[in-house]
Each structure stands twice: as structure tokens, then as C-alpha cells.
Design an enzyme around this catalytic site. Structure first.
Site: not given
Ligand code: KIV
Length: 288
Positions: A115, A85, A184, A117, A46-47
Site C-alpha cells: 500500500k 505498507d 481515510e 499513500e 505503518d501505524s
Molecule cells: O497504517 C495504517 O494502519 C493505515 C490504515 C489506517 C489505513 O494505513
């Protein structure tokens, strides 16, 4: 082309001390290039909120955004293990909502896994996904979706209490069935300690050398941003931003000076050349 990674193979890689490589990708060309480069897994992070959508944080990213980008990545990297994510608040309201969002990432986005968090507080949601057959990767340490709770993008695990909480959370994720955990911005000794206590792989970003694998953001590896902000935990391997800016500047100058299009770029009557293989940049994708 080699076979895509599996969660079983990942555990073996940890046991054999073979580092696992992960890079983010957000669209068809970035995914295709990452797959061609031989990366073990692609993370549709989600970056993308920061690096491709221009938000200040990952918080505005929606499930629809994630499905859209994951689908494009899957078209470009059909032979690679893809993690998508789960965005902000898509796995906190209820198990039902969590499962529905995860299902969309798998069925519409064609992700291999998701993924999330957080640690012990989301263990039930992780377990529900795993029970439904959805592989889950955890994410601990600096968790960007909680940036306003954490008070900024700070290194985590600096004191004994927070190091011990990170370990407890990692163990809770492992217990809930997660297949790996991203660490992270965690101090190296704490990441080493967690990596040695888990049977599942740890994938580090700013978490030192002892993790079982490493992940970096595509745009950081390539300095593909303007302005690019250097980070201590990143090694950049190219300066794509400057290359792109320079190339577009040359194009603009060529058009202004009437150097482009040139003789070789124009179609004459009676031209026998075959149709272009792809009208624009990329070749045809797959998976749809
Ligand atoms: O969103 C993302 O790119 C991430 C990485 C920085 C691990 O969660």
C-alpha cells in the site's frame, strides 16, 4: 478454512455490494486472531510506528521495520490476503528504489500486496509495481506520512476543490492499476462519490458508510493502548487494555503475596507430565 481473497474476487465483492473487511495486525498473535475471526484482508500498517513502536507519527518507520513485522504477520495468517505498507520515502526517490522496497516486502515479508499513500504524483511508481506483478493498494484523504504538510490529522475533502482533487487522484490510481484505494478521514458524501466512480473497491476508515469495505486499526477495535484515545470514526468492541492491566496487576499481587506459583505450577521429582506444547504463549508458526 476459506480460500484467501484475490484482487478479482474483491472486484466481484464490490459489484455484489458485499462489504470487504480489513483490520491491521503487526505480529504473529494479532494476525492469527484476525485470521481466525474471518477478516478478508490484513493490513500491516505503518501505524505500527504509533501503536507498537511508540513513535508520534509513522515517519520514522523503515522498510526493515515493515519487513520484520510483515514476516511475523505472514507466519500467523498464512491463509489471508496481506497488505504491507510502504513506509515514508520508500517510494518517492525513484522507480528502482520503489521496486526494491516492494520486492523486499513481498519476498522477505511474504506480503501479498503493498500500500502507498498519494495519488497522481505516484501513479508512475504504482504502474511500475503493477507491471512487475505486485498488487498495489492506494491510500488517499488523510495520508499520515504527509501529516506535516497537511497540518495535522484533519478530515479531508471538505471543499469542492479538495473533493475534486481526491477524485482525480483516485482515478489516477485506478488507471495506474491499483486494486483498491483506502479513503481515510474523508467526508461521507465525497467518499460515496469516489466509490461510485471507481470500478475498484474503496476501503474506508473514517470515510462513512458508502465505501466498499472498512478498515480499522487492531488496537483501536480493542482499546489496546494506554492511555486509549477515543476517536469518532472508531467503534471499540472490547477493552483489552484494562483487561491486560488488571491481569498483570493480579499477577504482581499474587507473586508479592506468594500465591503464585502454587502447588499445581511446580514440577515434583518423578513428574510424568509430557513436555509443554510451546514453551511460551504461542504455538509454532508456519511459512518459514
Ligand atoms: O497504517 C495504517 O494502519 C493505515 C490504515 C489506517 C489505513 O494505513
Amino acid at each position: 478454512m476459506s480460500k484467501p481473497l484475490t484482487v478479482t474476487k474483491m472486484k466481484q465483492m464490490k459489484q455484489n455490494k458485499e462489504p470487504i473487511t480489513v483490520v491491521t495486525a503487526y505480529d504473529y498473535p494479532s494476525a492469527r486472531l484476525a485470521e481466525e475471526a474471518g477478516v478478508d484482508m490484513i493490513l500491516v500498517g505503518d501505524s505500527l510506528g504509533n501503536v507498537v513502536l511508540g513513535y508520534d507519527t509513522t515517519i520514522p518507520v523503515t522498510v526493515d521495520d515493515m519487513v520484520y513485522h510483515t514476516r511475523a504477520v505472514a507466519r500467523g495468517a498464512g491463509s489471508t490476503f496481506i497488505i504491507a505498507d510502504m513506509p515514508f520515502m520508500s517510494y518517492h526517490v525513484s522507480k528502482e528504489e520503489t521496486l526494491r522496497a516492494a520486492a523486499r516486502l513481498m519476498q522477505e515479508g511474504h506480503a501479498t500486496s503493498i500500500k502507498v499513500e498519494g495519488g497522481a504524483e505516484i501513479a508512475q511508481e504504482v504502474q511500475a509495481c503493477v507491471r512487475a506483478g505486485i498488487p498495489v493498494m492506494g491510500h488517499l484523504g488523510l495520508t499520515p506520512q504527509s501529516v506535516h504538510m497537511l497540518g495535522g490529522y484533519r478530515v479531508q475533502g471538505k471543499d469542492e476543490a479538495s473533493a475534486s482533487k481526491l477524485l482525480d487522484d483516485a482515478l489516477a490510481l485506478e488507471q495506474a492499476g491499483a486494486f483498491a484505494v483506502v479513503l481515510e478521514l474523508v467526508t461521507e458524501p465525497v467518499a460515496d462519490m469516489i466509490s461510485s466512480r471507481l470500478s475498484i473497491p474503496t476501503i474506508g476508515i473514517g470515510a462513512g458508510r458508502g465505501c466498499d469495505g472498512q478498515v480499522l486499526v487492531y488496537h483501536d477495535i480493542l482499546q489496546y493502548a494506554s492511555p486509549y484515545q477515543p476517536k469518532k470514526f472508531v467503534k471499540t468492541y472490547a477493552d483489552v487494555g484494562s483487561t491486560i492491566r488488571g491481569a498483570i496487576r493480579s499477577y504482581v499481587e499474587d507473586v508479592k503475596e506468594r500465591r503464585f506459583p502454587a502447588e499445581e505450577h511446580v514440577f515434583a521429582p518423578g513428574e510424568t507430565r509430557q513436555a509443554e506444547p510451546a514453551l511460551y504463549g504461542a504455538a509454532k508458526g508456519n511459512k518459514e
